[in-house]
Design an enzyme around this catalytic site. Structure first.
Site, PDB file in Angstrom:
ATOM      1  N   PHE A   1       0.822  -1.211   0.000  1.00  0.00           N
ATOM      2  CA  PHE A   1       0.000   0.000   0.000  1.00  0.00           C
ATOM      3  C   PHE A   1       0.859   1.266   0.000  1.00  0.00           C
ATOM      4  O   PHE A   1       0.602   2.199  -0.730  1.00  0.00           O
ATOM      5  CB  PHE A   1      -0.897   0.029   1.255  1.00  0.00           C
ATOM      6  CG  PHE A   1      -2.168  -0.769   1.119  1.00  0.00           C
ATOM      7  CD1 PHE A   1      -2.587  -1.284  -0.097  1.00  0.00           C
ATOM      8  CD2 PHE A   1      -2.971  -0.991   2.238  1.00  0.00           C
ATOM      9  CE1 PHE A   1      -3.767  -2.015  -0.217  1.00  0.00           C
ATOM     10  CE2 PHE A   1      -4.153  -1.718   2.132  1.00  0.00           C
ATOM     11  CZ  PHE A   1      -4.543  -2.231   0.910  1.00  0.00           C
TER      12      PHE A   1
ATOM     13  N   GLN B   1      -0.988  -9.773   7.979  1.00  0.00           N
ATOM     14  CA  GLN B   1      -2.023  -8.825   7.560  1.00  0.00           C
ATOM     15  C   GLN B   1      -2.354  -9.074   6.092  1.00  0.00           C
ATOM     16  O   GLN B   1      -3.252  -8.442   5.549  1.00  0.00           O
ATOM     17  CB  GLN B   1      -1.514  -7.391   7.735  1.00  0.00           C
ATOM     18  CG  GLN B   1      -1.164  -7.062   9.173  1.00  0.00           C
ATOM     19  CD  GLN B   1      -0.338  -5.779   9.260  1.00  0.00           C
ATOM     20  OE1 GLN B   1      -0.885  -4.682   9.322  1.00  0.00           O
ATOM     21  NE2 GLN B   1       0.966  -5.899   9.265  1.00  0.00           N
TER      22      GLN B   1
ATOM     23  N   ILE C   1      -3.559 -10.849   2.541  1.00  0.00           N
ATOM     24  CA  ILE C   1      -4.793 -11.536   2.166  1.00  0.00           C
ATOM     25  C   ILE C   1      -4.556 -12.410   0.941  1.00  0.00           C
ATOM     26  O   ILE C   1      -5.493 -12.900   0.331  1.00  0.00           O
ATOM     27  CB  ILE C   1      -5.913 -10.496   1.881  1.00  0.00           C
ATOM     28  CG1 ILE C   1      -5.452  -9.482   0.805  1.00  0.00           C
ATOM     29  CG2 ILE C   1      -6.292  -9.757   3.157  1.00  0.00           C
ATOM     30  CD1 ILE C   1      -6.533  -8.498   0.372  1.00  0.00           C
TER      31      ILE C   1
ATOM     32  N   HIS D   1      -6.550 -10.217   8.340  1.00  0.00           N
ATOM     33  CA  HIS D   1      -7.443  -9.480   7.441  1.00  0.00           C
ATOM     34  C   HIS D   1      -8.135 -10.384   6.424  1.00  0.00           C
ATOM     35  O   HIS D   1      -8.624  -9.905   5.406  1.00  0.00           O
ATOM     36  CB  HIS D   1      -6.662  -8.356   6.751  1.00  0.00           C
ATOM     37  CG  HIS D   1      -6.189  -7.303   7.707  1.00  0.00           C
ATOM     38  ND1 HIS D   1      -5.123  -6.479   7.461  1.00  0.00           N
ATOM     39  CD2 HIS D   1      -6.651  -6.944   8.932  1.00  0.00           C
ATOM     40  CE1 HIS D   1      -4.943  -5.665   8.499  1.00  0.00           C
ATOM     41  NE2 HIS D   1      -5.850  -5.933   9.399  1.00  0.00           N
TER      42      HIS D   1
ATOM     43  N   CYS E   1     -21.337 -16.171  -0.598  1.00  0.00           N
ATOM     44  CA  CYS E   1     -22.561 -15.482  -1.009  1.00  0.00           C
ATOM     45  C   CYS E   1     -23.109 -14.737   0.207  1.00  0.00           C
ATOM     46  O   CYS E   1     -23.216 -15.311   1.291  1.00  0.00           O
ATOM     47  CB  CYS E   1     -23.591 -16.498  -1.513  1.00  0.00           C
ATOM     48  SG  CYS E   1     -25.203 -15.730  -1.771  1.00  0.00           S
TER      49      CYS E   1
ATOM     50  N   ASN F   1      12.537  -4.462   7.571  1.00  0.00           N
ATOM     51  CA  ASN F   1      11.682  -3.642   6.713  1.00  0.00           C
ATOM     52  C   ASN F   1      12.561  -2.705   5.896  1.00  0.00           C
ATOM     53  O   ASN F   1      13.592  -2.256   6.371  1.00  0.00           O
ATOM     54  CB  ASN F   1      10.709  -2.823   7.578  1.00  0.00           C
ATOM     55  CG  ASN F   1       9.435  -2.498   6.839  1.00  0.00           C
ATOM     56  OD1 ASN F   1       8.724  -3.404   6.399  1.00  0.00           O
ATOM     57  ND2 ASN F   1       9.126  -1.222   6.687  1.00  0.00           N
TER      58      ASN F   1
ATOM     59  N   ILE G   1      13.238  -8.273   2.636  1.00  0.00           N
ATOM     60  CA  ILE G   1      12.917  -9.369   3.556  1.00  0.00           C
ATOM     61  C   ILE G   1      13.214 -10.744   2.940  1.00  0.00           C
ATOM     62  O   ILE G   1      13.623 -11.663   3.639  1.00  0.00           O
ATOM     63  CB  ILE G   1      11.454  -9.267   4.051  1.00  0.00           C
ATOM     64  CG1 ILE G   1      11.221 -10.288   5.164  1.00  0.00           C
ATOM     65  CG2 ILE G   1      10.445  -9.434   2.943  1.00  0.00           C
ATOM     66  CD1 ILE G   1      10.206  -9.887   6.158  1.00  0.00           C
TER      67      ILE G   1
HETATM   68  P1  CNA Z   1       2.118  -1.186   3.927  1.00  0.00           P
HETATM   69  O1  CNA Z   1       1.577  -0.136   4.806  1.00  0.00           O
HETATM   70  O2  CNA Z   1       1.986  -1.025   2.463  1.00  0.00           O
HETATM   71  O3  CNA Z   1       3.656  -1.336   4.324  1.00  0.00           O
HETATM   72  C1  CNA Z   1       4.517  -2.214   3.654  1.00  0.00           C
HETATM   73  C2  CNA Z   1       5.909  -2.023   4.238  1.00  0.00           C
HETATM   74  O4  CNA Z   1       6.751  -3.038   3.710  1.00  0.00           O
HETATM   75  C3  CNA Z   1       6.558  -0.685   3.897  1.00  0.00           C
HETATM   76  O5  CNA Z   1       7.052  -0.103   5.090  1.00  0.00           O
HETATM   77  C4  CNA Z   1       7.706  -1.052   2.948  1.00  0.00           C
HETATM   78  O6  CNA Z   1       8.855  -0.266   3.141  1.00  0.00           O
HETATM   79  C5  CNA Z   1       7.984  -2.468   3.323  1.00  0.00           C
HETATM   80  N1  CNA Z   1       8.473  -3.302   2.208  1.00  0.00           N
HETATM   81  C6  CNA Z   1       7.987  -3.368   0.948  1.00  0.00           C
HETATM   82  N2  CNA Z   1       8.643  -4.299   0.239  1.00  0.00           N
HETATM   83  C7  CNA Z   1       9.575  -4.826   1.081  1.00  0.00           C
HETATM   84  C8  CNA Z   1      10.553  -5.838   0.942  1.00  0.00           C
HETATM   85  N3  CNA Z   1      10.720  -6.500  -0.201  1.00  0.00           N
HETATM   86  N4  CNA Z   1      11.359  -6.114   1.998  1.00  0.00           N
HETATM   87  C9  CNA Z   1      11.211  -5.438   3.176  1.00  0.00           C
HETATM   88  N5  CNA Z   1      10.290  -4.476   3.364  1.00  0.00           N
HETATM   89  C10 CNA Z   1       9.470  -4.192   2.328  1.00  0.00           C
HETATM   90  O7  CNA Z   1       1.498  -2.619   4.286  1.00  0.00           O
HETATM   91  P2  CNA Z   1       1.069  -3.203   5.703  1.00  0.00           P
HETATM   92  O8  CNA Z   1       0.982  -4.652   5.516  1.00  0.00           O
HETATM   93  O9  CNA Z   1       1.866  -2.671   6.798  1.00  0.00           O
HETATM   94  O10 CNA Z   1      -0.413  -2.601   5.839  1.00  0.00           O
HETATM   95  C11 CNA Z   1      -1.432  -3.410   6.155  1.00  0.00           C
HETATM   96  C12 CNA Z   1      -2.436  -3.602   5.026  1.00  0.00           C
HETATM   97  C13 CNA Z   1      -1.863  -3.832   3.668  1.00  0.00           C
HETATM   98  C14 CNA Z   1      -3.178  -4.859   5.315  1.00  0.00           C
HETATM   99  O11 CNA Z   1      -4.509  -4.554   5.547  1.00  0.00           O
HETATM  100  C15 CNA Z   1      -3.091  -5.745   4.087  1.00  0.00           C
HETATM  101  O12 CNA Z   1      -4.260  -6.451   3.851  1.00  0.00           O
HETATM  102  C16 CNA Z   1      -2.808  -4.811   2.980  1.00  0.00           C
HETATM  103  N6  CNA Z   1      -2.212  -5.362   1.746  1.00  0.00           N
HETATM  104  C17 CNA Z   1      -1.982  -6.676   1.588  1.00  0.00           C
HETATM  105  C18 CNA Z   1      -1.421  -7.140   0.424  1.00  0.00           C
HETATM  106  C19 CNA Z   1      -1.179  -8.613   0.265  1.00  0.00           C
HETATM  107  O13 CNA Z   1      -1.953  -9.421   0.781  1.00  0.00           O
HETATM  108  N7  CNA Z   1      -0.101  -9.004  -0.409  1.00  0.00           N
HETATM  109  C20 CNA Z   1      -1.066  -6.257  -0.590  1.00  0.00           C
HETATM  110  C21 CNA Z   1      -1.339  -4.891  -0.409  1.00  0.00           C
HETATM  111  C22 CNA Z   1      -1.891  -4.454   0.773  1.00  0.00           C
END
Ligand code: CNA
Length: 243
Positions: A34, A102, A104, A120, A128, A216, A234
């Site tokens: 995000f 977190q 999905i 989440h 449905c 991170n 990561i």
């Molecule tokens: P966020 O707020 O987008 O934060 C992501 C963090 O990860 C950032 O601080 C980045 O710097 C860091 N980051 C990105 N790529 C890397 C990497 N390769 N290595 C290390 N660090 C990295 O996302 P959060 O998960 O903190 O926020 C929560 C939300 C995002 C939840 O509700 C999720 O459902 C939601 N989400 C999920 C997905 C998924 O399921 N893949 C995708 C997009 C959003």
């Protein structure tokens, strides 16, 4: 000792590790997060992404909601990356007790991890809204009507993905399991999350163990409280640290 070596030692000396992760865990599987510069919140839509992923938006504007959801949140061909695979390995070794995510996207399960607590929900489960019939992701995609809204093949009601939208509550049973796992861990590895989405991010406050590790790309509000902070990819870090 470099940071990867320090993490290796921590893992070696731990017997009850919990991993807490977010969208950054899946960016190396080409699913955008995000809040990064390349994240979904930077893309141009007529509404803010947070608004489009809210319960009231889903109710009022189902066409726009599902348009955004299927275009931006669904990556059917995504495969687990090195981070998911290293965590699966750590669980098989008996060291990792739970993954609290977190995300999905279902990629931890695709990688073979078993105890995955999805705060989440998951795009893989869909129901449905009327008769509660369940559908796979594939079926849900197939059942979209001319407006792109997935409809139940029994009663034509909307099929809702089992994901927690903004304004919706989290599953209390999952919260309980997550708190239980985190509070019994000797090491908590937090990775790929900005730690700004609540109540999920608040769960790491239940950690009472020895080592809090943060992996991170960017700094997070918890950096100052961690035993070890690694600002790097990561996938790379976990792949090198988990042997
Ligand atoms: P966020 O707020 O987008 O934060 C992501 C963090 O990860 C950032 O601080 C980045 O710097 C860091 N980051 C990105 N790529 C890397 C990497 N390769 N290595 C290390 N660090 C990295 O996302 P959060 O998960 O903190 O926020 C929560 C939300 C995002 C939840 O509700 C999720 O459902 C939601 N989400 C999920 C997905 C998924 O399921 N893949 C995708 C997009 C959003």
């Amino acid at each position: 000792m470099d940071k990867i070596e320090q993490l290796r030692k921590i893992i070696e000396n731990s017997s009850s590790i919990v991993f807490f992760g977010g969208a950054g865990v899946s960016t190396e599987s080409h699913i955008p997060d995000f809040r990064s510069d390349t994240g979904l919140y930077k893309r141009k839509y007529p509404y803010l992404a947070e608004q489009m992923l809210s319960h009231s938006f889903y109710v009022k504007h189902p066409k726009e909601f599902f348009d955004f959801y299927f275009n931006e949140m669904i990556y059917e061909d995504a495969v687990p990356n090195k981070a998911h695979l290293a965590l699966t390995k750590l669980e098989k070794q008996g060291k990792l007790k739970a993954i609290v995510t977190q995300n999905i996207d279902g990629l931890h399960q695709k990688a073979g991890s078993v105890n995955v607590l999805e705060l989440h929900g998951s795009v893989m489960r869909n129901y449905c809204t009327q008769c509660k019939k369940s559908f796979t992701l594939d079926e849900t995609i197939q059942l979209r009507d001319k407006d792109g809204i997935p409809r139940c093949d029994n009663d034509q009601a909307i099929i809702k993905p089992d994901v927690v939208l903004y304004e919706e509550g989290l599953d209390q049973h999952i919260i309980y399991e997550a708190v239980n796992a985190i509070s019994h861990a000797d090491t908590l590895i937090v990775g790929g999350t900005s730690l700004v989405v609540y109540p999920a991010a608040g769960l790491i406050q239940y950690f009472q163990g020895k080592n809090l590790v943060l992996i991170n790309k960017e700094s997070t509000p918890m950096d100052s409280q961690a035993t070890l902070v690694i600002h790097d990819s990561i996938g790379k870090v976990l792949d090198e640290a988990v042997k």
